[in-house]
Design a protein around this motif. Structure first.
Motif: not given
Length: 464
Positions: A370, A372-373, A375, A427, A431, A452-454, A458-459, A462
């Motif tokens: 997993n 993050t956006p 990452e 994605q 998520g 991709m979590t969030g 979230q993308w 962020e």
């Protein structure tokens, strides 16, 4: 008069018990397949269940009318509207009454009047209810999938789910006529729909359990049109993808399904070797843990659909109804899980195993990463990767990561040849759906991927 409300959160399905307390008899409107909750209330209220009313041939759950008929000899009150393609079948030996517009029937002091309200389906009917012990005018109307709180039934299911081409536009036009007729009802009438927020039978259902004719005439978006063309365009625009299982439900509810009492008992599997053997033989095995636990370690070849309020919907998308199904579960949840699966006709559940025991027994566990956006953005900048967006098409069209390829998660298993042959960043909006998609891809041999979590939500915060 007795009126009780029942709600299945996993299906966003509402059903009702209506009883004449003086006579001690009750009917169920749009019953679910699991009839035990009705039995419990009927016993508590000293009621005998004598009937089951269906507003239409449902597409999103197995109706419990035949279960009630078998258990109690209840009479099925069903529509006789629509053409020959929308007639109930296999009713031999079942007490039933075929209904047309304007028909009336009584239960003690209660009177039900039929109102033909096509559009969602050709045979759709609504039931006006009058409590003769208190009034000589109706108190409310059971609208099924015709009018919801804040929305109306979609007319495109026959075309998108059942494959009957050319019916969406025709259904929308008929729905306009039905809505105009609904507007002529008294404002004070209560409206009791068959679905709430989260149902795929509409696109903007409210989360309140009931409403009134007057309120809907004022604030329901679909009641604000005064011409058919604009109404049709607005109604057909932006409808979500109907789950694959909707087509199965139409057939099941039309011709009937095996009674629950006749379904086979489940096999309890205690060996991980047996689970691995089933997977090697191409059988469907679904791990029902939360996505985080699954991602950290699972038996290779299993798919992941967490047991939560979305479980029934995604199982209906992903499971092949024609093949046996095996589950990896928390055994304490197995009964509730079985009720949920049978509610949409997944009756080929042949066995289950304790998921914790199986993962502990396994010598080797599979997993996925997993990210993050932020990452994910770094990976996109540094590597040759593809972004796979598995949200609904309407969500994708409203905004998406540049260059992302769209394949809605529910359709993924049938579109694997469209999946890019490179490292994947999977994605969705938050998520959850992308985790299901990642598990489907892993089970089908796509191992070079991350979730991709969030999600896109979230993308946007962020990265974008």
């Amino acid at each position: 008069m007795l009126l009780r409300y029942f709600y299945d959160e996993k299906l966003a399905h509402a059903s009702y018990m209506v009883g004449c307390q003086r006579k001690g008899e009750a009917v169920i409107v749009d019953p679910m397949r699991n009839i035990e909750p009705y039995i419990q209330v009927a016993e508590k209220e000293n009621m005998k269940i004598v009937g089951a009313l269906e507003t239409h041939i449902h597409a999103d759950f197995v109706a419990g009318s035949r279960e009630l008929a078998d258990r109690f000899g209840a009479t099925m009150y069903i529509s006789d509207e629509g053409d020959e393609n929308w007639k109930y079948q296999n009713l031999e030996g079942i007490n039933h009454v075929l209904l047309k517009d304007g028909d009336k029937f009584e239960l003690g002091k209660l009177t039900f009047e039929v109102m033909h309200t096509p559009g969602h389906t050709p045979e759709s009917i609504s039931f006006l209810l009058t409590d003769g012990a208190a009034a000589d005018k109706p108190i409310g109307i059971f609208t099924g999938d015709f009018v919801f709180a804040g929305d109306i039934g979609r007319p495109d299911l026959l075309e998108k789910a059942a494959g009957i081409q050319g019916t969406a536009d025709a259904g929308a036009k008929v729905m306009y006529t039905s809505v105009e007729r609904f507007k002529q009802l008294p404002d004070y009438l209560q409206v009791w729909p068959a679905h709430g927020a989260g149902s795929a039978c509409g696109k903007a259902l409210g989360a309140v359990p009931s409403t009134t004719v007057g309120y809907e005439k004022q604030f329901n978006w679909a009641m604000q049109f005064d011409n058919e063309p604009d109404f049709v365009t607005a109604l057909l625009d932006g409808q979500p993808e109907p789950p694959y299982y909707f087509a199965v439900m139409k057939s099941v509810n039309k011709i009937g399904i095996e009674l629950i009492k006749n379904l086979p008992e489940l096999q309890v599997i205690t060996s991980v070797e047996e689970i691995e053997g089933l997977i090697a033989a191409g059988q469907q095995v679904v791990d029902t843990r939360d996505a985080q636990s699954f991602s950290q370690g699972h038996i290779k070849g299993t798919m992941n659909v967490p047991f939560n309020n979305s479980f029934t919907n995604w199982m209906g998308w992903i499971v092949n109804y024609k093949e046996p199904l095996y589950l990896l579960v928390d055994p304490t949840q197995m009964n509730d899980m079985l009720i949920a699966l049978r509610s949409i006709g997944i009756d080929q559940v042949l066995g289950y195993a304790d998921v914790e025991g199986m993962t502990q027994q396994a010598n080797v566990l599979d997993s996925y990463e997993n990210v993050t956006p932020l990452e994910a953005k770094a990976m996109m900048d540094a590597e040759d990767v593809a972004v796979l967006d598995v949200r609904n098409l309407t969500e994708y069209n409203e905004g998406h990561i540049e260059g992302a390829q769209h394949i809605m998660v529910g359709t993924l298993k049938n579109r694997l040849d469209e999946v890019p042959n490179k490292k994947l960043i999977v994605q969705c909006q938050a998520g959850g759906r992308s985790a299901i998609a990642a598990s489907v891809l892993k089970a089908k041999g796509f191992h070079n991927l991350v979730n991709m979590t969030g999600g896109y939500g979230q993308w946007v915060k962020e990265v974008k």
